[in-house]
Design a protein around this motif. Structure first.
Motif, PDB file in Angstrom:
ATOM      1  N   GLN A 176       0.905  -1.506   0.137  1.00  0.00           N
ATOM      2  CA  GLN A 176       0.134   0.175  -0.121  1.00  0.00           C
ATOM      3  C   GLN A 176       0.674   1.171  -0.087  1.00  0.00           C
ATOM      4  N   LEU A 177       1.946   1.012  -0.467  1.00  0.00           N
ATOM      5  CA  LEU A 177       2.874   2.403  -0.442  1.00  0.00           C
ATOM      6  C   LEU A 177       2.159   3.418  -1.493  1.00  0.00           C
ATOM      7  N   PRO A 178       2.387   4.604  -0.846  1.00  0.00           N
ATOM      8  CA  PRO A 178       1.883   5.812  -1.467  1.00  0.00           C
ATOM      9  C   PRO A 178       2.738   6.286  -2.770  1.00  0.00           C
ATOM     10  N   GLU A 179       2.633   7.324  -3.531  1.00  0.00           N
ATOM     11  CA  GLU A 179       3.270   7.841  -4.503  1.00  0.00           C
ATOM     12  C   GLU A 179       4.577   8.232  -3.780  1.00  0.00           C
ATOM     13  N   LEU A 180       5.852   7.847  -4.256  1.00  0.00           N
ATOM     14  CA  LEU A 180       7.048   8.320  -3.856  1.00  0.00           C
ATOM     15  C   LEU A 180       7.633   9.495  -4.469  1.00  0.00           C
ATOM     16  N   SER A 181       8.255  10.502  -3.636  1.00  0.00           N
ATOM     17  CA  SER A 181       9.047  11.366  -3.953  1.00  0.00           C
ATOM     18  C   SER A 181      10.204  10.947  -4.598  1.00  0.00           C
ATOM     19  N   GLU A 182      10.451  10.779  -6.021  1.00  0.00           N
ATOM     20  CA  GLU A 182      11.597  10.115  -6.564  1.00  0.00           C
ATOM     21  C   GLU A 182      12.909  10.664  -6.550  1.00  0.00           C
ATOM     22  N   ASP A 183      12.790  12.019  -6.233  1.00  0.00           N
ATOM     23  CA  ASP A 183      13.835  12.804  -6.160  1.00  0.00           C
ATOM     24  C   ASP A 183      14.677  12.369  -4.847  1.00  0.00           C
ATOM     25  N   ARG A 184      13.915  11.939  -3.870  1.00  0.00           N
ATOM     26  CA  ARG A 184      14.379  11.536  -2.524  1.00  0.00           C
ATOM     27  C   ARG A 184      14.732  10.274  -2.014  1.00  0.00           C
ATOM     28  N   ILE A 185      13.790   9.174  -3.003  1.00  0.00           N
ATOM     29  CA  ILE A 185      14.075   7.772  -2.693  1.00  0.00           C
ATOM     30  C   ILE A 185      13.268   7.126  -3.695  1.00  0.00           C
ATOM     31  N   LEU A 186      13.614   5.886  -4.347  1.00  0.00           N
ATOM     32  CA  LEU A 186      13.141   5.016  -5.180  1.00  0.00           C
ATOM     33  C   LEU A 186      12.696   3.856  -4.760  1.00  0.00           C
ATOM     34  N   ARG A 187      11.778   3.271  -5.270  1.00  0.00           N
ATOM     35  CA  ARG A 187      11.085   1.938  -5.003  1.00  0.00           C
ATOM     36  C   ARG A 187      11.973   0.865  -5.009  1.00  0.00           C
ATOM     37  N   SER A 188      13.186   0.796  -5.889  1.00  0.00           N
ATOM     38  CA  SER A 188      14.050   0.077  -5.933  1.00  0.00           C
ATOM     39  C   SER A 188      15.130   0.098  -4.913  1.00  0.00           C
ATOM     40  N   GLN A 189      15.431   1.146  -4.400  1.00  0.00           N
ATOM     41  CA  GLN A 189      16.159   1.544  -3.200  1.00  0.00           C
ATOM     42  C   GLN A 189      15.551   0.979  -2.139  1.00  0.00           C
ATOM     43  N   LEU A 190      14.043   1.002  -1.771  1.00  0.00           N
ATOM     44  CA  LEU A 190      13.434   0.736  -0.742  1.00  0.00           C
ATOM     45  C   LEU A 190      13.499  -0.803  -0.631  1.00  0.00           C
ATOM     46  N   GLU A 191      13.360  -1.385  -1.801  1.00  0.00           N
ATOM     47  CA  GLU A 191      13.571  -2.875  -1.624  1.00  0.00           C
ATOM     48  C   GLU A 191      14.735  -3.436  -1.378  1.00  0.00           C
ATOM     49  N   GLN A 192      15.798  -2.635  -1.886  1.00  0.00           N
ATOM     50  CA  GLN A 192      17.244  -3.131  -1.574  1.00  0.00           C
ATOM     51  C   GLN A 192      17.372  -2.871   0.026  1.00  0.00           C
ATOM     52  N   LEU A 193      16.851  -1.670   0.422  1.00  0.00           N
ATOM     53  CA  LEU A 193      16.885  -1.429   1.920  1.00  0.00           C
ATOM     54  C   LEU A 193      16.309  -2.467   2.811  1.00  0.00           C
ATOM     55  N   LYS A 194      15.141  -2.811   2.442  1.00  0.00           N
ATOM     56  CA  LYS A 194      14.432  -3.804   3.218  1.00  0.00           C
ATOM     57  C   LYS A 194      15.213  -5.185   3.136  1.00  0.00           C
ATOM     58  N   ALA A 195      15.693  -5.549   1.917  1.00  0.00           N
ATOM     59  CA  ALA A 195      16.693  -6.833   2.155  1.00  0.00           C
ATOM     60  C   ALA A 195      17.870  -6.549   3.002  1.00  0.00           C
ATOM     61  N   LEU A 196      18.460  -5.430   3.046  1.00  0.00           N
ATOM     62  CA  LEU A 196      19.727  -5.354   3.866  1.00  0.00           C
ATOM     63  C   LEU A 196      19.317  -5.266   5.127  1.00  0.00           C
ATOM     64  N   SER A 197      18.224  -4.568   5.476  1.00  0.00           N
ATOM     65  CA  SER A 197      17.529  -4.518   7.090  1.00  0.00           C
ATOM     66  C   SER A 197      17.522  -5.949   7.499  1.00  0.00           C
ATOM     67  N   ARG A 198      17.085  -6.865   6.857  1.00  0.00           N
ATOM     68  CA  ARG A 198      16.705  -8.137   7.458  1.00  0.00           C
ATOM     69  C   ARG A 198      17.875  -9.124   7.620  1.00  0.00           C
ATOM     70  N   ARG A 199      19.127  -8.710   7.139  1.00  0.00           N
ATOM     71  CA  ARG A 199      20.180  -9.333   7.280  1.00  0.00           C
ATOM     72  C   ARG A 199      20.956  -9.196   8.604  1.00  0.00           C
ATOM     73  N   GLU A 200      21.376 -10.148   9.382  1.00  0.00           N
ATOM     74  CA  GLU A 200      21.828 -10.008  10.773  1.00  0.00           C
ATOM     75  C   GLU A 200      23.306  -9.519  10.638  1.00  0.00           C
ATOM     76  N   GLU A 201      24.037  -9.996   9.525  1.00  0.00           N
ATOM     77  CA  GLU A 201      25.365  -9.156   9.352  1.00  0.00           C
ATOM     78  C   GLU A 201      25.204  -7.815   9.234  1.00  0.00           C
TER      79      GLU A 201
END
Length: 207
Positions: A176-201
């Motif tokens: 349910q993510l709303p329209e992103l301000s792509e000057d500040r963050i991209l959906r592809s970056q959010l997906e990558q950050l999500k994956a990184l945040s779930r790694r214990e290392e």
């Protein structure tokens, strides 16, 4: 020429002109570097669809060696895995909390302050997730050359309440993510950050 490459070349041209202005040994050289800077601003103005006079408000006359600007942002999920976003007043679009780093504050101090100011929540930094060079990602073209530091954070208090310069602050489910301000963050970056945040290392992505 690739549009992204052309944009970066214009930024580099402006930076080289400003280096020359700062270190010019003669009035002749100073005049030439100032003219190059003027040309670079005119070209950047056309590129980002902004008048040159407005760009001059962004860029003060150089007094030192020009370097990239630093944008610090917080990646925060609640216990359900929903993502904290703040709504920009400028365009009504959403982004993870953050903004320009302030002189005299550490990156961690800056990001904690930005979360508080934009969302009303108290945050604690867990670790650095990513360092993005904005030119390496399909953001809209802008005058500044920017590095983005994204920190994994967690909330430890406060009340969800948008700051004075924000229209809203809210946790969103990933479907349910709303329209992103792509000057500040991209959906592809959010997906990558999500994956990184779930790694214990402590893996850190860096462009």
């Amino acid at each position: 020429m690739d549009p992204q490459k052309a944009h970066v070349l214009l930024q580099q041209l402006k930076a080289l002109a400003e280096i020359g202005i700062t270190h010019a040994d003669s009035g002749y050289d100073l005049e030439r570097y100032q003219e190059i800077r003027k040309i670079s601003l005119e070209l950047l103005g056309d590129w980002v669809n902004q008048p040159v006079e407005k760009l001059k408000d962004f860029f003060l006359e150089p007094e030192d060696y020009p370097t990239p600007k630093v944008d610090v942002r917080a990646y925060i999920e609640n216990e359900k895995g929903d993502l904290l976003l703040a709504q920009e007043s400028v365009d009504g679009k959403w982004t993870i909390p953050g903004g320009w780093a302030d002189i005299g504050e550490t990156p961690l101090e800056c990001v904690v302050k930005e979360v508080k100011e934009e969302t009303g929540l108290e945050a604690e930094v867990i670790r650095l997730l990513a360092i993005y060079d904005k030119r390496c990602h399909p953001h809209p073209p802008r005058p500044h050359y920017v590095y983005k530091l994204i920190f994994l954070c967690k909330t430890k208090g406060g009340v969800l309440n948008p700051g004075f310069d924000m229209k809203g602050a809210q946790f969103f489910g990933w479907d349910q993510l709303p329209e992103l301000s792509e000057d500040r963050i991209l959906r592809s970056q959010l997906e990558q950050l999500k994956a990184l945040s779930r790694r214990e290392e402590s893996d850190i992505y860096c462009d």
